[in-house]
Design an enzyme around this catalytic site. Structure first.
Site, mmCIF file in Angstrom:
data_model
loop_
_atom_site.group_PDB
_atom_site.id
_atom_site.type_symbol
_atom_site.label_atom_id
_atom_site.label_comp_id
_atom_site.label_asym_id
_atom_site.label_seq_id
_atom_site.Cartn_x
_atom_site.Cartn_y
_atom_site.Cartn_z
ATOM 1 N N THR A 1 34.006 5.526 -72.894
ATOM 2 C CA THR A 1 35.401 5.471 -73.333
ATOM 3 C C THR A 1 35.938 6.866 -73.617
ATOM 4 O O THR A 1 37.102 7.175 -73.339
ATOM 5 C CB THR A 1 35.527 4.611 -74.609
ATOM 6 O OG1 THR A 1 35.078 3.292 -74.317
ATOM 7 C CG2 THR A 1 36.962 4.570 -75.109
ATOM 8 N N ASP B 1 30.199 -29.525 -61.260
ATOM 9 C CA ASP B 1 30.040 -30.880 -60.729
ATOM 10 C C ASP B 1 28.609 -31.005 -60.241
ATOM 11 O O ASP B 1 28.005 -30.050 -59.752
ATOM 12 C CB ASP B 1 31.066 -31.195 -59.640
ATOM 13 C CG ASP B 1 30.885 -30.372 -58.381
ATOM 14 O OD1 ASP B 1 30.317 -29.252 -58.461
ATOM 15 O OD2 ASP B 1 31.318 -30.827 -57.307
ATOM 16 N N ASP C 1 28.207 2.522 -84.488
ATOM 17 C CA ASP C 1 28.038 3.330 -83.277
ATOM 18 C C ASP C 1 27.152 4.516 -83.588
ATOM 19 O O ASP C 1 27.267 5.129 -84.659
ATOM 20 C CB ASP C 1 29.393 3.811 -82.740
ATOM 21 C CG ASP C 1 29.304 4.219 -81.283
ATOM 22 O OD1 ASP C 1 28.625 5.226 -80.984
ATOM 23 O OD2 ASP C 1 29.898 3.537 -80.432
ATOM 24 N N GLN C 2 26.278 4.863 -82.646
ATOM 25 C CA GLN C 2 25.380 5.994 -82.854
ATOM 26 C C GLN C 2 26.121 7.326 -82.799
ATOM 27 O O GLN C 2 25.635 8.347 -83.289
ATOM 28 C CB GLN C 2 24.276 5.984 -81.809
ATOM 29 C CG GLN C 2 24.767 6.126 -80.378
ATOM 30 C CD GLN C 2 23.637 5.964 -79.370
ATOM 31 O OE1 GLN C 2 22.474 5.786 -79.740
ATOM 32 N NE2 GLN C 2 23.967 6.024 -78.089
ATOM 33 N N TYR D 1 40.747 9.013 -56.339
ATOM 34 C CA TYR D 1 41.957 8.669 -57.090
ATOM 35 C C TYR D 1 42.431 9.904 -57.838
ATOM 36 O O TYR D 1 41.670 10.852 -58.082
ATOM 37 C CB TYR D 1 41.721 7.488 -58.038
ATOM 38 C CG TYR D 1 40.734 7.720 -59.153
ATOM 39 C CD1 TYR D 1 41.139 8.285 -60.361
ATOM 40 C CD2 TYR D 1 39.395 7.350 -59.018
ATOM 41 C CE1 TYR D 1 40.237 8.490 -61.399
ATOM 42 C CE2 TYR D 1 38.486 7.544 -60.044
ATOM 43 C CZ TYR D 1 38.911 8.113 -61.228
ATOM 44 O OH TYR D 1 38.023 8.328 -62.253
ATOM 45 N N HIS E 1 29.672 9.373 -62.179
ATOM 46 C CA HIS E 1 30.851 9.355 -61.310
ATOM 47 C C HIS E 1 31.592 10.665 -61.529
ATOM 48 O O HIS E 1 31.835 11.078 -62.671
ATOM 49 C CB HIS E 1 31.694 8.132 -61.693
ATOM 50 C CG HIS E 1 33.148 8.230 -61.378
ATOM 51 N ND1 HIS E 1 33.624 8.411 -60.110
ATOM 52 C CD2 HIS E 1 34.248 8.125 -62.172
ATOM 53 C CE1 HIS E 1 34.943 8.421 -60.139
ATOM 54 N NE2 HIS E 1 35.347 8.265 -61.379
ATOM 55 N N GLY F 1 21.348 -32.099 -58.933
ATOM 56 C CA GLY F 1 21.824 -31.121 -57.967
ATOM 57 C C GLY F 1 22.955 -30.341 -58.611
ATOM 58 O O GLY F 1 24.037 -30.892 -58.844
#
Length: 824
Positions: free
Chosen positions: A46, A553, A35-36, A260, A226, A567
């Protein structure tokens, strides 16, 4: 010495740490996570995620991901501190429309096995005393929802994975993905170090697009900010929680205002989606040195824009009167990922073997996605069905930057909206149109869209026919929800298809050309049907995975000795074919959808329409069912396939896109004396359900084997060398414990729409997959997964919003079981 593959995971956030844990648990111990940012708080999404986990979604797959995440996080801790606080979740309604939607969501929870109940205002206030109960119509309470402590979970997962042999390294940025002969060979870091790897997995979050560019892969996500704010002390919360508990009230969603809420001891955190979309450019993110990354400063936290939060703060105070004496103490605009359809991105690069992505994954689904990726890598198959998450599900136009940017921002805006299952996106539109589009608009087509294709749902030109419908064809009035994106015109179009002739635009259905000297053997291996048939044959077959699950299918048409037209269902089939093609060049795969077009000409007068336009013989004897011929219709070169997805006489007629409008005009003009109409997908869906024809992706997926799906007939008895044969060889219709079952609704008018739970003997036993009003039989139809013991005649109940609708398991198909209408 370990013989397992060497894996490098890029990103040590909640997804990367979970993946390392899942892989090492399965014995893959040569895992390096880079990870940087610094460990364990790397500075990605996170690190600042509020950790609010609401499990229930319209998607069974996403709900399974969330449920597993809850179970896993509930089972881990760091030095006695929990990683999940199961305070429950409460979604409240302040409008009648939202309350109805919560009943619908309760149905999803029941379908997917998540405990929940719809409660009244008093109970809402008991569960969350800060609520102004006078504003609340009711709520959905899910006791197993709660709050994930993401940084703590990452620390626990790192500790466990390291104990099994994984290596985690922070402050190490990957600058290059090394390749050799089309496969990953490792990575190079910003320190110039090369780390060898057989598999590289990008779990880089909103940096995932940039990581994908290292191998030339388009990762269709958009970083968006956000808003999240924290209040000062709230007197009503003082003393409720100790230092260790942090929260005891259920996580709260006020979706009518895009908000929220969650507790932090004696304060509240407030998340808002009510603001304008805020795309974040990676080059403009704040530079935070490794040692300085912390809870108050990280690259994924942009400055709080108070003006964007002003209205949300007022709405918060209206719902929670305790906030009227409080203030906003802090806030930030946190960056995370959105995609064109709102789903995560999981899968392997189509061009560089061994390069995988697990991106656009929120904390809610993190452990579930990581488990699925680990299962794909170790076992070759995920227990959870993934077609809605596969990074290769998009067609090329859907990965264009402009398309990704606009649709991702729209998904942000609509994240808490009450959305109808048929509701199309309203922009961008008319990106992909068939050659018949101009004529369809002249007929007043009402278009929905799929994968950017415009698809007529019905035609206003047929409105006059509604008054001509015989009594037995008159559709009943619908409730407001099932009447949305629907018209009684569909009944008239179904009637004309059954009694005269109709033209259906089938252009948007995926067509794949498979050619070359190895084509027969290739298709013989990948499909369940016999492929070495004569030129001119058409075969319905399944594509299975190794465990016998239905991957897709298909209809396979043999156009020439070394040329087939398949198809298919989506770009996933194209991707699968390209991956499976032999390296010797003996098979070529080409997506020909955009350069061709197709008209379905169906109805008892179909032959009366087509034959006078052609010197070729379209009689039953000359062109039998499931055969094709190259012909000319009104001078247009076509390939006519004797197939019918609506259960009536007719053909799928293919030509090149340049000739499409000429073909339509010729058929339309010649059909006027016969009463020809153009018909849309609303009628099409009704007619195909009356015939019991399945739709892959909704009726069956890799979760289901052919016998469960009622498709055992598609397994050729003359071959044993196809993928999945060993898994299905011992199965039969008599050995299954569940079955895709046909239901007719007893009251003759209640039209359900899909995903509703089905009850047998009063207990939830399955869920609806597809549904429509059966205009030919005069009853609503629903297909549902049920226990095999629910045989025809069994009475069941379908939960539709806040009521239960009685239905009966029926013998299928409901129309023309002898197939006489198709074969005349």
């Amino acid at each position: 010495m370990s013989t397992t593959p060497r894996v490098v995971i890029i990103g040590a956030g909640i997804v990367g740490a979970n993946l390392a844990d899942e892989l090492t648990e399965r014995g893959w111990t040569e895992v390096t996570v880079l990870d940087q940012g610094p460990l364990p708080l790397t500075g990605g999404s996170t690190s600042h995620a509020p950790g609010v986990v609401f499990q229930t979604s319209p998607s069974k797959t996403m709900t399974e991901f969330a449920t597993y995440t809850v179970e896993k996080f509930n089972s881990i801790e760091v030095d006695g501190d929990r990683c999940f606080n199961q305070v429950g979740g409460l979604e409240i309604a302040t409008t009648p429309e939202r309350l109805a939607d919560l009943h619908r969501k309760h149905g999803w929870a029941t379908s997917w096995g998540v405990p929940s109940e719809v409660v009244g205002p008093e109970r809402c206030a008991e569960l969350h005393p800060l609520l102004d109960r006078e504003r609340v119509f009711g709520g959905l309470h899910t006791p197993t929802d709660g709050l994930a402590k993401s940084p703590r979970a990452v620390a626990a997962l790192i500790r466990r994975a390291e104990a099994r042999g994984a290596v985690f390294r922070g402050s190490t940025r990957v600058t290059e993905v090394l390749q050799h002969n089309g496969r990953v060979a490792g990575v190079r870091t910003d320190g110039g170090e090369e780390i060898a790897a057989d598999v590289v997995v990008s779990c880089a979050g909103f940096w995932g697009k940039a990581v994908g560019e290292l191998v030339g892969m388009k990762v269709p996500l958009l970083p968006l900010a956000h808003q999240f704010a924290r209040t000062g002390q709230i007197s009503e919360l003082v003393g409720r929680n100790d230092e260790q508990t942090e929260a005891s009230l259920p996580a709260l969603r006020h979706q009518d205002r895009d908000l929220y809420f969650r507790e932090y001891h004696d304060c509240l955190g407030i998340g808002s989606y009510a603001h304008r979309p805020m795309p974040a450019q990676l080059s403009e993110l704040p530079e935070v040195a490794g040692d300085d990354v912390g809870e108050a400063a990280m690259p994924s936290m942009l400055p709080f824009t108070e003006e964007d939060f002003a209205a949300s703060w007022e709405h918060s105070k209206e719902l929670l009167p305790s906030l009227r004496n409080a203030k906003i103490e802090s806030g930030f605009n946190g960056v995370f990922s959105f995609t064109p359809d709102g789903g995560p991105l999981v899968g392997e690069s189509p061009d560089v073997a061994g390069f995988w992505v697990a991106e656009a994954v929120w904390v809610t689904h993190s452990a579930g996605v990581a488990r699925a990726v680990a299962q794909l890598l170790v076992n070759g198959r995920s227990e959870t069905e993934l077609h809605g998450c596969d990074v290769n599900r998009f067609d090329e136009i859907e990965t264009a930057d402009a398309y990704v940017d606009e649709t991702s921002q729209q998904n942000f805006v609509e994240i808490y909206d009450v959305r109808h299952p048929l509701q199309p996106r309203f922009s961008p539109r008319e990106l992909r149109v068939s050659p018949f589009h101009a004529r369809q608009k002249e007929l007043g087509a009402f278009f929905l869209e799929s994968h950017a294709w415009e698809r007529p749902h019905w035609y206003e030109a047929n409105a006059r026919l509604v008054q001509e419908l015989p009594t037995e064809w008159q559709p009943p009035s619908r409730d407001a929800w099932s009447a949305m994106f629907h018209s009684p015109i569909a009944a008239a179009e179904a009637w004309k298809t059954r009694t005269a002739v109709a033209l259906y635009d089938m252009t948007s259905l995926k067509r794949v050309e498979v050619s070359g000297p190895g084509a027969v053997a290739f298709l013989q291996r990948l499909t369940t049907g016999k492929m070495d048939k004569s030129v001119g044959s058409v075969t319905y077959a399944l594509i299975l995975d190794e465990a016998g699950g239905v991957r897709s299918d298909v209809t396979v048409a043999r156009l020439d000795e070394q040329l087939f037209q398949v198809g298919a269902n989506s770009n996933l089939d194209v991707d699968h074919f390209l991956r499976e093609a032999p390296d010797d060049g003996s098979v070529q795969i080409r997506d020909i959808t955009g350069g061709t077009c197709c008209i379905g000409v169906w109805g008892p007068l179909a032959r009366d329409l087509v034959q006078p336009l052609s010197r070729d013989d379209f009689s039953h004897e000359a062109l039998k069912y499931f055969r094709l011929k190259h012909a000319h219709i009104a001078g247009v070169p076509v390939t006519a396939m004797r197939l019918s997805y609506v259960g009536e006489l007719g053909w799928e007629i293919y030509t090149s896109a340049e000739c499409g409008q000429r073909l339509w005009d010729a058929l339309w003009g010649a059909g006027q004396p016969l009463g020809v109409i153009a018909a849309g997908r609303a009628a099409f869906n009704s007619l195909r359900l009356e015939k019991g024809y399945r739709s892959w992706g909704s009726d069956m997926t890799t979760e289901h084997n052919p016998y469960e799906a009622g498709l055992g007939f598609a397994l050729s008895k003359k071959k044993t060398d196809y993928v999945g044969y060993d898994a299905v060889a011992g199965l039969s219709a008599d050995t299954i414990t569940r079955r895709l079952s046909c239901l007719t609704i007893d009251d003759g008018r209640s039209v359900v729409l899909g995903s509703e739970p089905v009850f047998v003997d009063g207990e939830p036993a399955g869920y609806v997959t597809s549904a429509a009003f059966g205009h030919t039989i005069g009853k609503p139809i629903a297909y549902a997964w049920l226990p095999a013991s629910a045989t025809p005649g069994t009475s069941v109940e379908i939960q539709y919003f806040d009521r239960k609708v009685r239905a009966t398991v029926a013998v299928e198909p409901l129309v023309d079981p002898e197939m006489t209408r198709i074969r005349r």
